[in-house]
Design an enzyme around this catalytic site. Structure first.
Site, PDB file in Angstrom:
ATOM      1  N   ASP A  40      -9.332 -30.352 -62.401  1.00 10.07           N
ATOM      2  CA  ASP A  40     -10.250 -30.823 -63.434  1.00 10.07           C
ATOM      3  C   ASP A  40      -9.945 -32.260 -63.868  1.00 10.07           C
ATOM      4  O   ASP A  40      -9.785 -32.539 -65.051  1.00 10.07           O
ATOM      5  CB  ASP A  40     -10.149 -29.852 -64.629  1.00 10.07           C
ATOM      6  CG  ASP A  40     -11.154 -30.160 -65.711  1.00 10.07           C
ATOM      7  OD1 ASP A  40     -12.266 -30.609 -65.386  1.00 10.07           O
ATOM      8  OD2 ASP A  40     -10.825 -29.965 -66.905  1.00 10.07           O
ATOM      9  N   GLU A  74      -1.023 -24.187 -62.617  1.00  2.92           N
ATOM     10  CA  GLU A  74      -2.019 -23.127 -62.467  1.00  2.92           C
ATOM     11  C   GLU A  74      -2.271 -22.703 -61.023  1.00  2.92           C
ATOM     12  O   GLU A  74      -3.419 -22.624 -60.582  1.00  2.92           O
ATOM     13  CB  GLU A  74      -3.339 -23.533 -63.135  1.00  2.92           C
ATOM     14  CG  GLU A  74      -3.203 -23.725 -64.634  1.00  2.92           C
ATOM     15  CD  GLU A  74      -4.550 -23.775 -65.366  1.00  2.92           C
ATOM     16  OE1 GLU A  74      -5.575 -24.020 -64.697  1.00  2.92           O
ATOM     17  OE2 GLU A  74      -4.564 -23.574 -66.579  1.00  2.92           O
ATOM     18  N   ASN A 126      -0.823 -21.871 -69.902  1.00  5.45           N
ATOM     19  CA  ASN A 126      -2.052 -22.560 -70.293  1.00  5.45           C
ATOM     20  C   ASN A 126      -3.039 -21.486 -70.743  1.00  5.45           C
ATOM     21  O   ASN A 126      -3.412 -20.625 -69.949  1.00  5.45           O
ATOM     22  CB  ASN A 126      -2.669 -23.307 -69.101  1.00  5.45           C
ATOM     23  CG  ASN A 126      -1.835 -24.503 -68.676  1.00  5.45           C
ATOM     24  OD1 ASN A 126      -0.861 -24.853 -69.329  1.00  5.45           O
ATOM     25  ND2 ASN A 126      -2.234 -25.131 -67.584  1.00  5.45           N
ATOM     26  N   TYR A 182      -6.602 -20.413 -73.263  1.00 11.21           N
ATOM     27  CA  TYR A 182      -7.796 -20.936 -73.945  1.00 11.21           C
ATOM     28  C   TYR A 182      -8.517 -19.850 -74.751  1.00 11.21           C
ATOM     29  O   TYR A 182      -9.734 -19.746 -74.703  1.00 11.21           O
ATOM     30  CB  TYR A 182      -8.710 -21.591 -72.906  1.00 11.21           C
ATOM     31  CG  TYR A 182      -8.119 -22.906 -72.404  1.00 11.21           C
ATOM     32  CD1 TYR A 182      -8.351 -24.093 -73.092  1.00 11.21           C
ATOM     33  CD2 TYR A 182      -7.292 -22.944 -71.285  1.00 11.21           C
ATOM     34  CE1 TYR A 182      -7.788 -25.282 -72.667  1.00 11.21           C
ATOM     35  CE2 TYR A 182      -6.721 -24.133 -70.852  1.00 11.21           C
ATOM     36  CZ  TYR A 182      -6.973 -25.298 -71.546  1.00 11.21           C
ATOM     37  OH  TYR A 182      -6.410 -26.480 -71.137  1.00 11.21           O
ATOM     38  N   GLU A 198      -0.747 -25.737 -72.390  1.00 15.01           N
ATOM     39  CA  GLU A 198      -2.135 -26.146 -72.637  1.00 15.01           C
ATOM     40  C   GLU A 198      -2.786 -25.152 -73.579  1.00 15.01           C
ATOM     41  O   GLU A 198      -2.654 -23.942 -73.411  1.00 15.01           O
ATOM     42  CB  GLU A 198      -2.974 -26.171 -71.345  1.00 15.01           C
ATOM     43  CG  GLU A 198      -2.682 -27.321 -70.424  1.00 15.01           C
ATOM     44  CD  GLU A 198      -3.613 -27.369 -69.194  1.00 15.01           C
ATOM     45  OE1 GLU A 198      -4.775 -26.901 -69.288  1.00 15.01           O
ATOM     46  OE2 GLU A 198      -3.159 -27.860 -68.157  1.00 15.01           O
TER      47      GLU A 198
HETATM   48  C1  BDP Z   1      -6.634 -26.032 -67.169  1.00 18.83           C
HETATM   49  C2  BDP Z   1      -6.151 -27.157 -66.284  1.00 18.83           C
HETATM   50  C3  BDP Z   1      -6.536 -28.531 -66.789  1.00 18.83           C
HETATM   51  C4  BDP Z   1      -7.962 -28.530 -67.289  1.00 18.83           C
HETATM   52  C5  BDP Z   1      -8.049 -27.559 -68.447  1.00 18.83           C
HETATM   53  C6  BDP Z   1      -9.473 -27.500 -69.039  1.00 18.83           C
HETATM   54  O1  BDP Z   1      -4.751 -27.086 -66.092  1.00 18.83           O
HETATM   55  O2  BDP Z   1      -6.356 -29.473 -65.766  1.00 18.83           O
HETATM   56  O3  BDP Z   1      -8.428 -29.800 -67.631  1.00 18.83           O
HETATM   57  O4  BDP Z   1      -7.734 -26.265 -67.998  1.00 18.83           O
HETATM   58  O5  BDP Z   1     -10.271 -26.702 -68.558  1.00 18.83           O
HETATM   59  O6  BDP Z   1      -7.126 -25.043 -66.350  1.00 18.83           O
HETATM   60  O7  BDP Z   1      -9.766 -28.265 -69.934  1.00 18.83           O
END
Ligand code: BDP
Length: 615
Positions: free
Chosen positions: A165, A429, A483, A485, A521
């Site tokens: 990304d 990842e 990481n 989200y 992340e």
């Molecule tokens: C993670 C990746 C990172 C992306 C981020 C995203 O490590 O490079 O930019 O998510 O989706 O999967 O913002």
């Protein structure tokens, strides 16, 4: 040839930076290699070195070009260099390059973020102008590091599809230098540091070609230039009384100066900055100088307007200033090694660094034509719609593994002496959901451990489709890096109110590993200037509410030793429906101005001490 000692002028060494405006030509029809462009380019345009070539001109075919581009410059080799070794050294060429001087090949390199050099003595004309030509290629495959593929369209155009990304910025990203070095010289220095009470220790090993009858000696100077210790020979141990440790936020540096001398004449001299500190993992603690450290900071990118990934000391200094302002003590060099000059700044500022290889995109996107949209579809399905796992591909086990080990070895060789580096991250990842990944990473971790003289902790960064119990590689890592989200790619919008609880549940299952956990992340895309009450996704208010949820989970987890938000600043990515002119998860805009979240993070992080943090 590799050339890891950073170029420095000393009494015995000359360094001439030949960066600047070079001639440039895009090889649209892939003819340059067969048509002899190595002997000199015609019909060229200008290109700035260092920089990415992508964002300077207005032509989309250049920005998105796949394949070779060519650079040319002229340089003078002074007559007085004739008795020295003359080298040309590239800070990096993304992703691979071949270099010719006066039509003769002098260097080639695979891997876009490492320095390399070529010796020029046999081809260079001393006292005259010489022509330097470089071809740089940016194609990716499932075995290159990083990974991607090339898509061929019916109209003959080819496109690089990165499996990651961030924009596949290409070109000569870092300074290019001519070096004139003594033929017999210091070729490598390695330091190990330790301390007990107020007594510091620096173990040194020096590789050098020492002329008969000459002596190698070392002197250690403190930051004021006062000599504090000295030794002789290629190996030894220096004691430092009343040691000033290298600390997060206080990057105290000594200088270890190695000298080859004969009958009072200095034949070669090289100074190395040395920070005295220790790093260790103990149970669920990450110890720096024997104290439990808490990482506060970001995953970053080398990314800015116009320059792309090109080295720029202004941007680097601004970033250091903002990191300091916001109360961050650490970063991860996501997703590739950064410029050597950045690492030197980090040493001097006391910025703690998790140093990452360019292994990113180790997830099989071939079934999706390499489209990042496909990656998101796969993430959405929990990884279940994959055709074949990445690490089961034969070419990945052979060529891919070989390239990965090269990337690990070169990174550690280049950065082994930096006090700022406290941990190596060997992949971001990767798809670790299958047994094959366990075997693959077992081998890469063993290899990486055999490379670091300082035995620093090793990690890789785990992706959300490989949670605890499903991830087949985590047992090899000293620190669990996640990481996640919650509240963005999953549980977004109104459901975000429960994101913290869901995250906390996952953290408690990782905690059973008995290892420290760092969140490498967590983040939410946010358009600077979009405000909404009540919040909606993409608004500045949402980013802060999102962060609140994450921090609630972090503050309840004993084993958690750090939080690095994604991302420090907005950055350019692939083009697609998931990205609005790039990734907008920055706490700062791409122009390095704060969003509301930056002020929020500042007030949180100023309350969290670097050491002995108890939520
Ligand atoms: C993670 C990746 C990172 C992306 C981020 C995203 O490590 O490079 O930019 O998510 O989706 O999967 O913002």
């Amino acid at each position: 040839m590799t050339a890891f000692l950073y170029p420095q002028e000393t009494v015995s060494r000359r360094v001439v930076d030949i960066s600047g405006l070079w001639k440039f030509k895009v090889d649209t029809d892939s003819e340059g290699r067969s048509e002899g462009w190595k002997d000199g380019l015609t019909n060229t345009t200008d290109m700035a070195v260092p920089s990415s070539y992508n964002d300077i001109y207005t032509d989309k075919a250049l920005r998105d070009h796949c394949g070779d581009v060519w650079y040319q410059t002229e340089f003078l080799a002074p007559k007085e260099w004739q008795d020295l070794d003359v080298l040309v050294r590239f800070g990096s060429a993304t992703h691979r390059a071949i270099v010719w001087v006066n039509g003769e090949e002098v260097a080639s390199h695979e891997g876009g973020y490492m320095p390399f050099a070529g010796k020029l003595n046999d081809v260079v004309k001393f006292g005259q102008k010489n022509t330097l030509v470089v071809v740089v290629n940016n194609e990716l495959s499932e075995t290159t590091i990083p990974c991607g593929n090339v898509k061929q369209y019916d109209d003959g155009v080819r496109e690089v599809k990165p499996w990651f990304d961030f924009f596949n910025y290409s070109g000569l990203h870092r300074p290019v230098k001519l070096l004139a070095l003594p033929k017999q010289r210091i070729t490598d220095m390695t330091v190990l540091t330790d301390f007990e009470g107020s007594q510091g220790k620096v173990d040194f090993t020096i590789e050098a070609d020492i002329p008969a009858g000459a002596l190698l000696s070392v002197k250690l100077y403190d930051a004021d230039g006062k000599q504090v210790s000295q030794g002789e020979g290629t190996k030894g141990e220096l004691q430092v009384d009343n040691v000033n440790l290298w600390q997060p936020g206080k990057g105290y540096l000594y200088t270890l100066e190695a000298t080859i001398e004969k009958e009072g004449e200095i034949l070669d001299q090289y100074p190395l900055e040395v920070g005295i500190r220790t790093v260790k993992v103990e149970g669920t603690k990450f110890l720096i100088n024997n104290e439990p450290f808490y990482f506060k900071g970001f995953g970053k990118h080398e990314d800015s307007d116009h320059r792309g990934r090109g080295y720029d000391p202004v941007v680097n200094l601004r970033d250091m200033e903002l990191l300091n302002w916001i109360g961050a003590n650490s970063i991860r060099t996501s997703h590739y090694p950064y410029a050597e000059e950045f690492m030197q700044l980090a040493d001097r500022k006391g910025l703690v660094v998790i140093n990452e290889t360019p292994a990113v995109g180790q997830i099989n996107l071939l079934p999706f034509g390499g489209d990042m949209g496909g990656a998101f579809a796969m993430l959405g399905s929990g990884g279940s719609n994959q055709v074949q796992n990445f690490f089961e591909l034969d070419q990945v086990k052979s060529k891919g593994m070989e390239n990965h080990k090269d990337a690990v070895r070169e990174l550690i060789q280049r950065d082994k002496n930096h006090a700022c580096v406290v941990m190596w991250s060997i992949s971001n990842e990767p798809d670790t959901t299958h047994e094959a990944a366990g075997e693959y990473f077992g081998e890469v971790f063993d290899y990486a451990r055999s490379q670091d003289p300082q035995n620093r902790p090793m990690t890789f960064v785990n992706v959300l489709v490989a949670p605890h119990g499903k991830c087949k590689a985590a047992q090899h890592a000293d620190v669990i890096c996640l990481n996640r989200y919650y509240g963005w790619y999953m549980m977004g919008g109104y459901e975000m109110r429960n994101a913290g609880k869901a995250f906390a549940a996952e953290l408690s299952s990782w905690s059973t590993e008995g290892k420290p956990i760092v969140i490498t992340e967590y983040g939410a895309d946010t358009m600077a200037g979009v405000h909404k009450l009540p919040s909606v996704q993409w608004s500045e208010e949402y980013q802060i509410e999102y962060l609140d949820q994450q921090h609630e989970a972090f503050d309840g987890c004993e084993a958690l030793v750090g939080e690095q938000m994604w991302n420090f600043a907005d950055f350019q990515t692939w083009e697609g429906i998931m990205r609005v002119d790039g990734n907008k998860k920055g706490a700062f805009t791409r122009n390095r101005q704060p969003k509301m979240s930056a002020h929020y993070l500042k007030s949180r992080w100023e309350k969290i001490a670097d050491f002995n943090h108890k939520p």
